[in-house]
Each structure stands twice: as C-alpha cells, then as structure tokens.
Motif scaffolding. Sequence first.
Motif, short mmCIF file in Angstrom:
data_model
loop_
_atom_site.label_atom_id
_atom_site.label_comp_id
_atom_site.label_asym_id
_atom_site.label_seq_id
_atom_site.Cartn_x
_atom_site.Cartn_y
_atom_site.Cartn_z
N LEU A 191 0.84 -1.19 0.00
CA LEU A 191 0.00 0.00 0.00
C LEU A 191 0.87 1.25 0.00
O LEU A 191 1.83 1.34 0.78
N SER A 192 0.54 2.17 -0.85
CA SER A 192 1.28 3.43 -0.91
C SER A 192 1.18 4.17 0.41
O SER A 192 0.24 3.96 1.19
N GLY A 193 2.15 5.03 0.65
CA GLY A 193 2.16 5.82 1.87
C GLY A 193 0.88 6.64 2.00
O GLY A 193 0.38 7.21 1.03
N GLN A 194 0.35 6.65 3.21
CA GLN A 194 -0.86 7.41 3.52
C GLN A 194 -0.54 8.49 4.53
O GLN A 194 0.37 8.35 5.34
N MET A 195 -1.29 9.54 4.47
CA MET A 195 -1.08 10.68 5.34
C MET A 195 -2.28 10.87 6.26
O MET A 195 -3.32 10.26 6.05
N PRO A 196 -2.12 11.70 7.28
CA PRO A 196 -3.23 11.93 8.21
C PRO A 196 -4.38 12.68 7.55
O PRO A 196 -4.21 13.33 6.52
N THR A 197 -5.54 12.57 8.17
CA THR A 197 -6.71 13.32 7.71
C THR A 197 -6.88 14.58 8.57
O THR A 197 -6.38 14.67 9.69
N ASP A 244 -2.14 23.67 5.73
CA ASP A 244 -0.75 23.24 5.82
C ASP A 244 -0.20 23.39 7.25
O ASP A 244 1.00 23.46 7.45
N SER A 245 -1.11 23.39 8.22
CA SER A 245 -0.68 23.58 9.62
C SER A 245 -0.83 22.30 10.42
O SER A 245 -1.66 21.44 10.11
N ARG A 246 -0.04 22.18 11.46
CA ARG A 246 -0.17 21.04 12.38
C ARG A 246 -1.53 21.04 13.05
O ARG A 246 -2.08 19.98 13.35
N GLN A 247 -2.09 22.22 13.28
CA GLN A 247 -3.39 22.30 13.93
C GLN A 247 -4.47 21.61 13.10
O GLN A 247 -5.41 21.03 13.64
N ALA A 248 -4.32 21.63 11.78
CA ALA A 248 -5.31 20.99 10.91
C ALA A 248 -5.31 19.48 11.08
O ALA A 248 -6.35 18.84 10.93
N TYR A 249 -4.15 18.91 11.43
CA TYR A 249 -4.00 17.45 11.48
C TYR A 249 -3.82 16.89 12.88
O TYR A 249 -3.92 15.69 13.08
#
Length: 144
Positions: A33-39, A48-53
């Motif tokens: 499985l390809s790399g997945q990122m947080p929602t 593009d902020s840490r607060q979003a994730y």
Amino acid sequence: MPHADFIHIPVPQGKSPISRAVGVPPGATTYYLSGQMPTVVDPAAPADSRQAYGDTRTQTRSTLERLDGILRGLDMSMRNVVHIRACLVADPDKGNRMDFEGFNAGYADFFAGQPDGHPARMVYQVAGLVNPGWLLEIEAMVAR
C-alpha cells in the motif's frame, strides 16, 4: 488466506504491539500500500498547519484509520498487515525530534486490541513531507 496462517514471531518482552518478524505462507498474495497521510481533524485551521491534522498520536490514528478503510475496500482488514513503515518528521514541540512516544501511543491505540499477531514495523525520521502540517506518513505491506 486467513490471518491465522501467518507466522508471528513476537518481540521478547516487547511492550508494543509489534512482531519481530512475520512469515507469510506460500500461495499468499502480497500487496504494497502506498504511503498514507493523516486526515484533517480541524477544518477551520490552515490546510498546511499542524493544527489541521493534530499531534503525532492523532495523526497516527487517523492515518491508520485511512489504511484500514483502504483495506476494507479490498475485502481485507488491518489483521492482514504484515509490515508497517512509518516516516516521521521532527516535531517542533518535541525539541525538533520525532515524537516516537506519540507515534507509539497512536499505534498501540490501534493495534493493541489485536490479540493474535502484530505487524513487523520500522519507524524513522525524515527531513520533511509534502505538507508541512503532516508529522508522518505510513505505508503498509499486507497479505492475503
């Protein structure tokens, strides 16, 4: 091929739900499985902020949930995961080091309840990811 056919070699005195090795029997099909990122957990925060994730633990959980959704779409589950590779970036709130403890906590939240075998795993720090708000990206190898 049922998960019960996998051979899990536990980490001696391991405290985290990780296998030292996982054997996949002949005849199984392996998927990468390809790399997945947080929602996004806070849609009001800049994209593009840490607060979003969220923090590392939150990002770990949401990324594993994303992987779980992909597997369910393939008629599998996280029990089919034989190996996890996680790339973490430095967390500015942790002295510019990856938040390994936060990652382990989110990982344990997801895998500790899986009683009959855990994935093998590798975690390492990288210089950066595509979105500066992401603290991690996770890929998985699964078998059926």
